[in-house]
Design a protein around this motif. Structure first.
Motif, PDB file in Angstrom:
ATOM      1  N   LEU A 142       0.451  -1.565   0.145  1.00 43.86           N
ATOM      2  CA  LEU A 142       0.080   0.140  -0.495  1.00 43.86           C
ATOM      3  C   LEU A 142       0.775   1.529   0.163  1.00 43.86           C
ATOM      4  N   ALA A 143       2.333   1.582   0.704  1.00 45.29           N
ATOM      5  CA  ALA A 143       2.683   2.940   0.613  1.00 45.29           C
ATOM      6  C   ALA A 143       3.957   2.481   0.155  1.00 45.29           C
ATOM      7  N   GLY A 144       4.282   1.098  -0.335  1.00 45.95           N
ATOM      8  CA  GLY A 144       6.123   1.220  -0.585  1.00 45.95           C
ATOM      9  C   GLY A 144       6.236   2.118  -2.059  1.00 45.95           C
ATOM     10  N   PRO A 145       4.820   2.501  -2.798  1.00 48.88           N
ATOM     11  CA  PRO A 145       5.134   3.306  -4.221  1.00 48.88           C
ATOM     12  C   PRO A 145       4.640   4.453  -4.052  1.00 48.88           C
ATOM     13  N   LEU A 146       4.645   4.753  -3.352  1.00 47.87           N
ATOM     14  CA  LEU A 146       4.134   6.138  -2.530  1.00 47.87           C
ATOM     15  C   LEU A 146       5.299   7.024  -2.650  1.00 47.87           C
ATOM     16  N   ARG A 147       6.171   5.989  -2.433  1.00 48.17           N
ATOM     17  CA  ARG A 147       8.106   6.688  -1.432  1.00 48.17           C
ATOM     18  C   ARG A 147       8.088   7.146  -2.552  1.00 48.17           C
ATOM     19  N   LEU A 148       8.308   6.807  -4.233  1.00 43.59           N
ATOM     20  CA  LEU A 148       8.263   7.733  -5.157  1.00 43.59           C
ATOM     21  C   LEU A 148       6.987   8.843  -5.422  1.00 43.59           C
ATOM     22  N   SER A 149       6.086   8.871  -5.452  1.00 44.36           N
ATOM     23  CA  SER A 149       4.848   9.905  -5.433  1.00 44.36           C
ATOM     24  C   SER A 149       6.017  11.281  -4.958  1.00 44.36           C
ATOM     25  N   LYS A 150       6.840  11.165  -3.626  1.00 48.93           N
ATOM     26  CA  LYS A 150       6.669  11.629  -2.600  1.00 48.93           C
ATOM     27  C   LYS A 150       7.880  12.163  -3.540  1.00 48.93           C
ATOM     28  N   ALA A 151       8.815  11.615  -3.487  1.00 49.19           N
ATOM     29  CA  ALA A 151       9.963  11.807  -4.376  1.00 49.19           C
ATOM     30  C   ALA A 151       9.440  12.949  -5.328  1.00 49.19           C
ATOM     31  N   LEU A 152       8.887  12.910  -6.431  1.00 50.87           N
ATOM     32  CA  LEU A 152       8.709  13.788  -7.763  1.00 50.87           C
ATOM     33  C   LEU A 152       7.206  15.355  -7.308  1.00 50.87           C
ATOM     34  N   VAL A 153       7.259  15.207  -5.774  1.00 45.38           N
ATOM     35  CA  VAL A 153       6.120  15.993  -5.158  1.00 45.38           C
ATOM     36  C   VAL A 153       7.235  17.204  -4.682  1.00 45.38           C
ATOM     37  N   ALA A 154       8.982  16.170  -4.342  1.00 48.32           N
ATOM     38  CA  ALA A 154       9.667  17.637  -3.617  1.00 48.32           C
ATOM     39  C   ALA A 154      10.192  18.201  -4.843  1.00 48.32           C
ATOM     40  N   LEU A 155      10.375  17.477  -5.794  1.00 53.17           N
ATOM     41  CA  LEU A 155      11.593  17.546  -6.995  1.00 53.17           C
ATOM     42  C   LEU A 155      10.422  19.605  -7.536  1.00 53.17           C
ATOM     43  N   CYS A 156       9.248  18.895  -7.643  1.00 47.95           N
ATOM     44  CA  CYS A 156       8.407  20.354  -8.221  1.00 47.95           C
ATOM     45  C   CYS A 156       9.005  21.608  -7.983  1.00 47.95           C
ATOM     46  N   PRO A 157       8.852  22.328  -6.436  1.00 49.27           N
ATOM     47  CA  PRO A 157       9.467  22.967  -6.430  1.00 49.27           C
ATOM     48  C   PRO A 157      11.081  23.173  -6.848  1.00 49.27           C
ATOM     49  N   LEU A 158      11.657  22.434  -6.620  1.00 49.70           N
ATOM     50  CA  LEU A 158      12.969  22.570  -6.961  1.00 49.70           C
ATOM     51  C   LEU A 158      13.443  23.061  -8.436  1.00 49.70           C
ATOM     52  N   LEU A 159      12.581  21.740  -9.849  1.00 46.30           N
ATOM     53  CA  LEU A 159      12.944  22.784 -11.229  1.00 46.30           C
ATOM     54  C   LEU A 159      11.612  23.980 -11.313  1.00 46.30           C
TER      55      LEU A 159
END
Length: 181
Positions: free
Chosen positions: A91-108
Motif C-alpha cells: 500500500l505505502a511502498g510505491p508512494l515513496r516515488l510519488s513523494k520524491a516527485l512532489v519534492a522535485l516540483c518546487p526545485l524545478l
C-alpha cells in the motif's frame, strides 16, 4: 456541423495558448509538465490498486485467516504480522516515488527562476536598462516555472495525504479482520 467547427477552433486556440504558456516558461516548464504527467500516472495507478486490486488480496488473507485461526499452535501471530507487513509494503511502498516527485516540483520551479533571471541579466549586459521589454520577458520566464512548480507541489501534497489516509485505513481494516478473538 457549425458547432463542431467552433469546438475544433476553440480546441486549437487552447492548444496554441498552452504552447505559448509552456514556451514562455522555458525548458523547465516542459520538464515540469513531464513530471506532472508522471506523478498523476502514479497517483491514478495507486488509486486503482487500492480500490480494485488490494481488496481482493485482503479478502484472500481474511479467508485464509479464518482457517488458520482455528489451528492449534501460536504461529498464527507470526503469519498475521507477516501479512500486515506485506500489506503495508504494497500500500505505502510505491508512494515513496510519488513523494520524491512532489519534492522535485518546487526545485524545478526554482531552476526556472534562476534561468529566467540569467536571461534578465543577459539583457541587462547587452542593452543596459534601456530595454524594459527584454527584461520583462526574463522576469516572466522566471516567475512562470516557480508558480507552476508550487502549484504542482501543493496539489501533489494534498493527493499524497489522501492516498496515505486510504492506505492507513485499508491496513487498519485488514488488521481488524485478522484478529484472534
Amino acid at each position: 456541423m457549425t458547432d463542431m467547427h467552433g469546438l475544433w477552433l476553440r480546441l486549437v486556440d487552447s492548444g496554441h495558448l498552452l504552447l505559448d504558456f509552456m514556451g514562455a516558461g522555458g525548458m523547465v516548464m516542459w520538464a515540469l509538465a513531464l513530471l506532472c504527467v508522471l506523478y498523476w500516472t502514479l497517483v491514478f495507478e495507486r488509486v486503482w490498486y487500492m480500490r480494485r486490486v488490494f481488496p481482493h488480496w485482503a479478502d484472500d488473507r481474511r479467508r485464509a485467516w479464518e482457517y488458520l485461526v482455528d489451528q492449534p499452535g501460536v504461529w498464527q501471530r507470526a503469519v498475521r504480522t507477516a501479512w500486515l507487513a506485506q500489506a503495508q509494503q504494497q500500500l505505502a511502498g510505491p508512494l515513496r516515488l510519488s513523494k520524491a516527485l512532489v519534492a522535485l516540483c518546487p526545485l524545478l520551479g526554482l531552476l526556472g527562476t534562476v534561468s529566467g533571471m540569467i536571461a534578465v541579466f543577459d539583457v541587462l549586459a547587452l542593452n543596459g536598462t534601456g530595454n524594459p521589454r527584454g527584461m520583462a520577458a526574463g522576469v516572466w520566464q522566471a516567475t512562470l516555472p516557480t508558480m507552476a512548480g508550487m502549484v504542482l507541489a501543493i496539489t501533489g501534497l494534498f493527493s499524497l495525504a489522501r492516498l496515505e489516509r486510504i492506505a492507513r485505513l485499508s491496513l487498519d481494516r485488514l488488521a481488524d479482520q485478522l484478529r484472534h478473538d
